[in-house]
Write a protein that holds these residues in place. Sequence first.
Motif, PDB file in Angstrom:
ATOM      1  N   TYR A   1       0.842  -1.201   0.000  1.00  0.00           N
ATOM      2  CA  TYR A   1       0.000   0.000   0.000  1.00  0.00           C
ATOM      3  C   TYR A   1       0.873   1.245   0.000  1.00  0.00           C
ATOM      4  N   ARG A   2       0.505   2.216  -0.884  1.00  0.00           N
ATOM      5  CA  ARG A   2       1.219   3.488  -0.960  1.00  0.00           C
ATOM      6  C   ARG A   2       0.207   4.604  -0.714  1.00  0.00           C
ATOM      7  N   HIS A   3       0.329   5.248   0.440  1.00  0.00           N
ATOM      8  CA  HIS A   3      -0.702   6.189   0.864  1.00  0.00           C
ATOM      9  C   HIS A   3      -0.842   7.423  -0.033  1.00  0.00           C
ATOM     10  N   PRO A   4       0.247   8.053  -0.524  1.00  0.00           N
ATOM     11  CA  PRO A   4       0.055   9.245  -1.350  1.00  0.00           C
ATOM     12  C   PRO A   4      -0.837   9.025  -2.568  1.00  0.00           C
ATOM     13  N   VAL A   5      -0.803   7.808  -3.159  1.00  0.00           N
ATOM     14  CA  VAL A   5      -1.653   7.537  -4.323  1.00  0.00           C
ATOM     15  C   VAL A   5      -2.876   6.705  -3.964  1.00  0.00           C
ATOM     16  N   ARG A   6      -2.991   6.326  -2.667  1.00  0.00           N
ATOM     17  CA  ARG A   6      -4.147   5.572  -2.163  1.00  0.00           C
ATOM     18  C   ARG A   6      -4.368   4.270  -2.934  1.00  0.00           C
ATOM     19  N   MET A   7      -3.259   3.582  -3.233  1.00  0.00           N
ATOM     20  CA  MET A   7      -3.354   2.349  -4.004  1.00  0.00           C
ATOM     21  C   MET A   7      -2.398   1.305  -3.446  1.00  0.00           C
ATOM     22  N   ALA A   8      -2.748   0.051  -3.641  1.00  0.00           N
ATOM     23  CA  ALA A   8      -1.836  -1.051  -3.391  1.00  0.00           C
ATOM     24  C   ALA A   8      -1.143  -1.361  -4.710  1.00  0.00           C
ATOM     25  N   LEU A   9       0.156  -1.187  -4.749  1.00  0.00           N
ATOM     26  CA  LEU A   9       0.915  -1.303  -5.996  1.00  0.00           C
ATOM     27  C   LEU A   9       1.745  -2.579  -6.020  1.00  0.00           C
ATOM     28  N   TRP A  10       1.899  -3.139  -7.220  1.00  0.00           N
ATOM     29  CA  TRP A  10       2.862  -4.217  -7.434  1.00  0.00           C
ATOM     30  C   TRP A  10       4.201  -3.568  -7.737  1.00  0.00           C
ATOM     31  N   GLU A  11       5.186  -3.856  -6.887  1.00  0.00           N
ATOM     32  CA  GLU A  11       6.486  -3.229  -6.962  1.00  0.00           C
ATOM     33  C   GLU A  11       7.575  -4.294  -6.963  1.00  0.00           C
ATOM     34  N   ILE A  12       8.823  -3.834  -6.891  1.00  0.00           N
ATOM     35  CA  ILE A  12       9.948  -4.730  -6.661  1.00  0.00           C
ATOM     36  C   ILE A  12      10.586  -4.310  -5.337  1.00  0.00           C
ATOM     37  N   PRO A  13      11.300  -5.205  -4.669  1.00  0.00           N
ATOM     38  CA  PRO A  13      11.934  -4.832  -3.395  1.00  0.00           C
ATOM     39  C   PRO A  13      12.815  -3.598  -3.570  1.00  0.00           C
ATOM     40  N   ALA A  14      12.703  -2.663  -2.625  1.00  0.00           N
ATOM     41  CA  ALA A  14      13.440  -1.406  -2.729  1.00  0.00           C
ATOM     42  C   ALA A  14      13.540  -0.768  -1.356  1.00  0.00           C
ATOM     43  N   GLY A  15      14.463   0.154  -1.229  1.00  0.00           N
ATOM     44  CA  GLY A  15      14.594   0.867   0.034  1.00  0.00           C
ATOM     45  C   GLY A  15      15.532   2.045  -0.070  1.00  0.00           C
ATOM     46  N   LEU A  16      15.493   2.896   0.946  1.00  0.00           N
ATOM     47  CA  LEU A  16      16.281   4.114   0.982  1.00  0.00           C
ATOM     48  C   LEU A  16      17.754   3.827   1.278  1.00  0.00           C
ATOM     49  N   LEU A  17      18.592   4.697   0.785  1.00  0.00           N
ATOM     50  CA  LEU A  17      20.015   4.673   1.139  1.00  0.00           C
ATOM     51  C   LEU A  17      20.191   5.572   2.362  1.00  0.00           C
ATOM     52  N   ASP A  18      19.718   5.074   3.485  1.00  0.00           N
ATOM     53  CA  ASP A  18      19.672   5.895   4.699  1.00  0.00           C
ATOM     54  C   ASP A  18      20.643   5.429   5.774  1.00  0.00           C
ATOM     55  N   GLU A  19      21.552   4.501   5.429  1.00  0.00           N
ATOM     56  CA  GLU A  19      22.586   4.081   6.368  1.00  0.00           C
ATOM     57  C   GLU A  19      23.924   4.606   5.855  1.00  0.00           C
ATOM     58  N   GLU A  20      24.486   5.558   6.578  1.00  0.00           N
ATOM     59  CA  GLU A  20      25.683   6.255   6.131  1.00  0.00           C
ATOM     60  C   GLU A  20      26.834   5.272   5.875  1.00  0.00           C
ATOM     61  N   GLY A  21      27.468   5.424   4.705  1.00  0.00           N
ATOM     62  CA  GLY A  21      28.624   4.625   4.362  1.00  0.00           C
ATOM     63  C   GLY A  21      28.319   3.255   3.803  1.00  0.00           C
ATOM     64  N   GLU A  22      27.042   2.869   3.745  1.00  0.00           N
ATOM     65  CA  GLU A  22      26.692   1.545   3.237  1.00  0.00           C
ATOM     66  C   GLU A  22      26.888   1.492   1.728  1.00  0.00           C
ATOM     67  N   ASP A  23      27.540   0.443   1.255  1.00  0.00           N
ATOM     68  CA  ASP A  23      27.731   0.255  -0.175  1.00  0.00           C
ATOM     69  C   ASP A  23      26.377   0.063  -0.855  1.00  0.00           C
ATOM     70  N   PHE A  24      26.255   0.548  -2.079  1.00  0.00           N
ATOM     71  CA  PHE A  24      24.967   0.517  -2.775  1.00  0.00           C
ATOM     72  C   PHE A  24      24.432  -0.907  -2.932  1.00  0.00           C
ATOM     73  N   VAL A  25      25.265  -1.819  -3.403  1.00  0.00           N
ATOM     74  CA  VAL A  25      24.780  -3.185  -3.622  1.00  0.00           C
ATOM     75  C   VAL A  25      24.515  -3.889  -2.296  1.00  0.00           C
ATOM     76  N   ASP A  26      25.261  -3.534  -1.254  1.00  0.00           N
ATOM     77  CA  ASP A  26      24.976  -4.092   0.066  1.00  0.00           C
ATOM     78  C   ASP A  26      23.606  -3.630   0.567  1.00  0.00           C
ATOM     79  N   ALA A  27      23.280  -2.385   0.287  1.00  0.00           N
ATOM     80  CA  ALA A  27      21.961  -1.876   0.663  1.00  0.00           C
ATOM     81  C   ALA A  27      20.865  -2.619  -0.084  1.00  0.00           C
ATOM     82  N   ALA A  28      21.103  -2.915  -1.369  1.00  0.00           N
ATOM     83  CA  ALA A  28      20.117  -3.667  -2.146  1.00  0.00           C
ATOM     84  C   ALA A  28      19.925  -5.066  -1.576  1.00  0.00           C
ATOM     85  N   ALA A  29      21.033  -5.717  -1.200  1.00  0.00           N
ATOM     86  CA  ALA A  29      20.937  -7.054  -0.604  1.00  0.00           C
ATOM     87  C   ALA A  29      20.194  -7.008   0.729  1.00  0.00           C
TER      88      ALA A  29
END
Length: 229
Positions: free
Chosen positions: A77-105
Amino acid sequence: MLLVAGHDSDTFGDEQSPRRLLGTTTVYEGRVWDVVSEEFTLTDDGESITRDFIRHPGAVAVLVLNDDDQVLLIRQYRHPVRMALWEIPAGLLDEEGEDFVDAAARELAEEADLTAGRWHVLVDLFLSPGSSSEALRVYLARGIGDVPESDRHTRTHEEAEIELKWVDLDTAISAALEGRIHSPSAVAAILAAGVARGNGFADLRPATTPWPEHPSQHSTWPRGAVLES
């Protein structure tokens, strides 16, 4: 209309183009991102221009492909658009110094309880460059395994409602082209995977490929300095 000369049609691409920054003001400080107002000029002696935009930490996403040519989609569910969306796993780069691919894993493990043995860069995006600095890198993950039950992440809030579904890549492509799914990361990743599959994904970049477009990789632009484009 300005025509740009000197760019080979096979090698053209976006370029960093810093301009003279006169000032930056934080208009709103949020939990995840801020809204800033920046004053700049396009040329050394040009008029002052002010633009407000979201200053975003960036994100990573993962298109998981199994040995049966199926991709993993998650329903959230994504509240700004008021819809349940089919997505792919994802997330913010909000941990300082974390490598990009490590964040994806990490995001793949947290949202789908999965690991992957093979990683490649699938596509890089700016999701809304007219209003946000958000940069997104999407990885292709293969060689799938399960996160041990004892190590699984406890999902809360909207993530607690996540549903997982394996979908044939061709079916996912049809859903994207027919307008049945709307997540920009999912649509871009699915279509890119469909193209990349044509030569067995041989042209994909290594997972460790530098990502100079991410804001954290930009040089600092001194206030009032004239920077060459």
